[in-house]
Design a protein around this motif. Structure first.
Motif, PDB file in Angstrom:
ATOM      1  N   LEU A   1      81.281  81.711  16.996  1.00 11.17           N
ATOM      2  CA  LEU A   1      82.355  81.318  18.351  1.00 11.17           C
ATOM      3  C   LEU A   1      82.247  79.771  18.396  1.00 11.17           C
ATOM      4  N   VAL A   2      80.963  79.091  18.646  1.00 11.10           N
ATOM      5  CA  VAL A   2      80.894  77.489  18.328  1.00 11.10           C
ATOM      6  C   VAL A   2      82.248  77.061  17.615  1.00 11.10           C
ATOM      7  N   LEU A   3      82.339  77.647  16.018  1.00 15.84           N
ATOM      8  CA  LEU A   3      83.699  77.274  15.424  1.00 15.84           C
ATOM      9  C   LEU A   3      84.264  77.340  16.044  1.00 15.84           C
TER      10      LEU A   3
ATOM     11  N   GLY B   1      89.431  75.543  19.198  1.00 14.10           N
ATOM     12  CA  GLY B   1      90.191  75.474  19.279  1.00 14.10           C
ATOM     13  C   GLY B   1      91.846  77.053  19.293  1.00 14.10           C
ATOM     14  N   TYR B   2      90.947  77.917  18.771  1.00 12.88           N
ATOM     15  CA  TYR B   2      90.785  78.694  18.734  1.00 12.88           C
ATOM     16  C   TYR B   2      91.053  80.112  20.269  1.00 12.88           C
TER      17      TYR B   2
ATOM     18  N   ASP C   1      89.597  79.587  24.039  1.00 14.10           N
ATOM     19  CA  ASP C   1      89.648  78.545  25.038  1.00 14.10           C
ATOM     20  C   ASP C   1      89.966  79.661  26.405  1.00 14.10           C
ATOM     21  N   GLU C   2      88.486  80.029  27.037  1.00 20.55           N
ATOM     22  CA  GLU C   2      88.382  81.681  28.030  1.00 20.55           C
ATOM     23  C   GLU C   2      89.310  80.621  28.948  1.00 20.55           C
ATOM     24  N   GLU C   3      89.199  79.290  29.598  1.00 24.77           N
ATOM     25  CA  GLU C   3      89.655  78.618  30.532  1.00 24.77           C
ATOM     26  C   GLU C   3      91.142  79.283  30.530  1.00 24.77           C
ATOM     27  N   ARG C   4      91.929  78.922  29.550  1.00 26.53           N
ATOM     28  CA  ARG C   4      93.817  78.454  29.155  1.00 26.53           C
ATOM     29  C   ARG C   4      93.644  80.610  29.232  1.00 26.53           C
ATOM     30  N   TYR C   5      92.906  81.275  28.751  1.00 24.23           N
ATOM     31  CA  TYR C   5      93.228  82.841  28.744  1.00 24.23           C
ATOM     32  C   TYR C   5      93.171  82.908  30.174  1.00 24.23           C
ATOM     33  N   ALA C   6      92.166  82.537  31.094  1.00 22.51           N
ATOM     34  CA  ALA C   6      92.003  83.271  32.191  1.00 22.51           C
ATOM     35  C   ALA C   6      93.478  82.688  33.173  1.00 22.51           C
ATOM     36  N   ARG C   7      94.045  81.909  32.723  1.00 24.77           N
ATOM     37  CA  ARG C   7      94.980  80.973  33.395  1.00 24.77           C
ATOM     38  C   ARG C   7      96.412  81.576  33.501  1.00 24.77           C
TER      39      ARG C   7
END
Length: 199
Positions: free
Chosen positions: A81-83, A88-89, A91-97
């Motif tokens: 998951l680090v890689l 950019g595959y 992005d938890e904040e983007r998903y949450a928004r």
């Protein structure tokens, strides 16, 4: 996915400083398979980081006799998951928004929305921040839930038309219904006011 040297070189070019990690994943069959499995999940829909780890570790639980999933553990999932995050595959904040924007247009209150997001294993601090920001900037549009509550009230009035005792219980039933939908006491008052205004 790590399929050939051309792919590997392109990833190195896009992610300077990740060469060591890329090589580690490239040279470890388990890490490479986990990396590709996570990409496969993300190609279908978005997930939180914790949900992806859960999905990876669940494979070992579901197939305990399979050697393929023997090393599908949390540590290896976190390495992959680090890689994936760097690339950019994920992005938890983007998903949450995006999920919050979708849910806020439904008929649930903020408390229920919060629980739904936490159920998807999105980090609590991200969820809390989204809700707090929303509260500061605006109020939830209650139009849909007002219409739904009016419909439910009409159904109950019709159902209990000849029963005075149960008719008197309609408002408490509606209050409980709205509580279960995640609305606060103040929001429920606004909803009831909206019903009266739109009679």
């Amino acid at each position: 996915a790590f399929l050939n040297n051309r792919t590997l070189r392109s990833i190195e070019f896009l992610l300077p400083g990740m060469e060591e990690l890329i090589e580690k994943i490239q040279n470890n069959t388990d890490l490479k398979n986990i990396y590709n499995k996570i990409l496969d999940y993300l190609s279908k829909r978005d997930y939180s980081e914790e949900k992806l780890i859960q999905k990876i570790t669940d494979l070992k639980k579901h197939y305990p006799r399979s050697r393929r999933y023997q090393n599908y553990n949390r540590e290896n999932a976190e390495i992959a998951l680090v890689l994936i995050k760097e690339y950019g595959y994920l992005d938890e904040e983007r998903y949450a928004r995006n999920l919050f924007d979708y849910l806020i247009n439904k008929k649930d209150g903020l408390q229920r929305i919060k629980q739904k997001m936490l159920n998807r294993l999105i980090k609590k601090n991200i969820v809390d921040q989204l809700i707090n920001d929303f509260k500061k900037e605006s109020k939830q549009d209650l139009t849909r839930i007002i219409e739904l509550t009016k419909t439910k009230r009409r159904q109950l009035e019709k159902k209990y038309k000849n029963d005075r005792i149960k008719t008197a219980q309609i408002k408490p039933k509606l209050y409980l219904f709205l509580q279960q939908k995640g609305y606060t006491g103040d929001e429920i008052k606004r909803i009831f006011s909206g019903i009266k205004e739109n009679k």
